[in-house]
Design an enzyme around this catalytic site. Structure first.
Site, PDB file in Angstrom:
ATOM      1  N   GLU A  87       4.777  -8.554   1.853  1.00 45.03           N
ATOM      2  CA  GLU A  87       3.833  -8.302   0.777  1.00 45.03           C
ATOM      3  C   GLU A  87       4.011  -6.906   0.217  1.00 45.03           C
ATOM      4  OE1 GLU A  87       0.009 -10.915   2.386  1.00 45.03           O
ATOM      5  OE2 GLU A  87      -0.110  -8.745   2.325  1.00 45.03           O
ATOM      6  N   CYS A  88       4.203  -6.804  -1.089  1.00 42.51           N
ATOM      7  CA  CYS A  88       4.197  -5.530  -1.803  1.00 42.51           C
ATOM      8  C   CYS A  88       5.112  -4.499  -1.137  1.00 42.51           C
ATOM      9  CB  CYS A  88       2.769  -5.023  -1.954  1.00 42.51           C
ATOM     10  SG  CYS A  88       2.544  -3.836  -3.303  1.00 42.51           S
TER      11      CYS A  88
END
Length: 477
Positions: free
Chosen positions: A353-354
């Protein structure tokens, strides 16, 4: 018993001092031996770390859309059964966003304490306080606190401007010793601030001199809220089930439906999930770890900054954080990079994620023009910018259901990969060139999207099982 004194601390805008006041109030009561539980309104990874340090208890997020009402109510009810005081920090301004902090206060009957930065005003303070109290009908009200006040004389002018004297809860003076440091994504993580507890104590001491700080738990019973217990059924808490997108618009801000997936579905039973956790990868919801464990997984942690190899595991979660601040050290840890590559070569799942995704690309280009080679498991370049690239609630539809969450980042990516899906704004269908891309490369799935795992546990199981594996088959295994 699900009744407990509770207040939602809000403000007319961001930057007024909500986080400092919540942390100060939590610290003030916690150091007197009281059990304080703190929640954060909306998706946020940074403020909760300060609140956890101040209260000594885990901090969970509340959002009427991302969580759903039942999940929010269940978390508040559980906290009320064990706490002397519940504090909820709002997000942005009181009425900003859909759903807003005011919607949350109205839904659960949380009295609102308004914190206003009064450093550059006098009589207007009373007008702001009056407007916040009366703008939206049926929002319970606790009072108003002036922040960053210049002097005792200034405090008296502010107090005199409040129409209802009983709403005045005091003034907190300007004090550099209680300022919480910030950087580009928000507050600096408390664990990186050497004098974090000293700052919180200074803030608590300042608050202790106000009428709010003088209040005993008996005084605070005026703000007691009864959080009705969640409905129980044969499949467990409705609140722990997945929040699914409604086909028709919600009648009330943030309304969601819940599906019937039981929270104890052992879809990840026997699976070990290694979670990156250090200064570079620290955007981890406590509720997400709870969800993985509820799904039967064993959760272990590792540090990409310091560890030479992954721990023995079946899947890896690379959460968001600040890889751009630690790019040189991440690039130098080639042993960890090789261990992760070996994991992927065995077709073991990785969910990134990210910031976790950023570290998987070939190269990171900082906003200052510095280039760092990273892990090279995804082809392409990540470029940091000085301006925000994306922000807001999002949903991601996978084969097994729809996850809710948000996006918030200052970087962009250039890659030859073709996305396999895209996120969408709440209650809308994905568009070809909008939202965040979901990339899949072998057993790696990656996106800027930050998922709230409890919104769809079955989809979470899909992320951490090998591509093509059946959740149902895993349950029967």
């Amino acid at each position: 018993m699900s009744s407990c004194p509770a207040i939602l601390v809000a403000a007319p805008a961001s930057g007024q001092g909500k986080t400092t006041v919540v942390a100060a109030l939590a610290r003030l009561h916690a150091r007197q031996g009281r059990r304080v539980r703190v929640f954060k309104c909306g998706p946020d990874f940074l403020d909760p770390v300060w609140h956890e340090l101040a209260s000594g208890a885990p901090v969970y997020q509340l959002d009427l859309w991302i969580n759903g009402e039942a999940d929010c109510r269940a978390r508040l009810a559980a906290a009320a059964r064990e706490a002397d005081l519940i504090l909820v920090e709002g997000v942005m301004g009181l009425f900003d966003g859909t759903p807003s902090a005011a919607d949350l206060a109205q839904r659960f009957g949380l009295p609102v304490l308004a914190v206003i930065d009064a450093g550059a005003m006098a009589g207007t303070f009373g007008a702001l306080a009056f407007g916040l109290q009366h703008y939206q009908p049926d929002v319970p009200w606790a009072g108003v606190l002036a922040n960053r006040v210049a002097s005792e004389h200034h405090a008296e002018m502010l107090k005199d401007s409040v129409r209802e004297p009983e709403q005045w809860l005091g003034a907190v003076m300007r004090n550099p010793a209680m300022v919480l440091p910030e950087r580009h994504l928000g507050l600096t993580v408390a664990s990186e601030v050497s004098d974090a507890l000293v700052r919180l104590d200074a803030a608590a001491d300042a608050l202790a001199t106000t009428p709010l700080g003088h209040m005993t738990l008996e005084d605070m019973q005026r703000w007691a809220v009864d959080f009705a217990a969640p409905v129980m059924g044969s499949e467990g808490w409705v609140a722990a089930c997945s929040a699914q997108v409604k086909e028709e618009p919600a009648k009330r801000a943030g309304d969601t439906e819940q599906n019937t997936l039981p929270p104890n579905l052992p879809a990840l039973h026997g699976q070990t999930i290694a979670v990156a956790r250090d200064a570079a990868f620290c955007f981890i919801y406590a509720a997400n770890l709870d969800c993985l464990r509820d799904l039967g997984a064993d959760v272990v942690f590792f540090s990409p900054l310091n560890d030479p190899a992954l721990p023995p595991c079946d899947a890896v979660w690379l959460p968001g954080g600040y890889p751009e601040l630690h790019a040189a050290q991440l690039a130098a840890n080639t042993a960890l990079r090789d261990s992760l590559a070996a994991h992927v070569a065995q077709q073991k799942p990785v969910w990134a994620e990210c910031g976790g995704m950023m570290a998987l690309f070939d190269t990171l280009l900082t906003s200052a023009g510095e280039r760092y080679p990273l892990w090279g498991l995804l082809p392409g370049v990540v470029t940091m910018h000085k301006r925000l690239a994306a922000l807001g609630p999002q949903q991601l539809t996978l084969a097994r259901g729809t996850l809710r969450g948000h996006t918030f980042h200052y970087s962009t990516t250039e890659t030859t990969l073709h996305h396999v899906a895209r996120t969408a704004r709440p209650n809308t269908d994905p568009l070809p060139h909008a939202g965040e891309a979901l990339w899949q490369h072998g057993s790696v799935r990656a996106s800027y999207f930050h998922a709230w795992f409890a919104s769809c546990p079955e989809a979470v199981a899909e992320l951490f099982l090998p591509p093509g594996a059946s959740v149902a088959a895993k349950v029967l295994a």
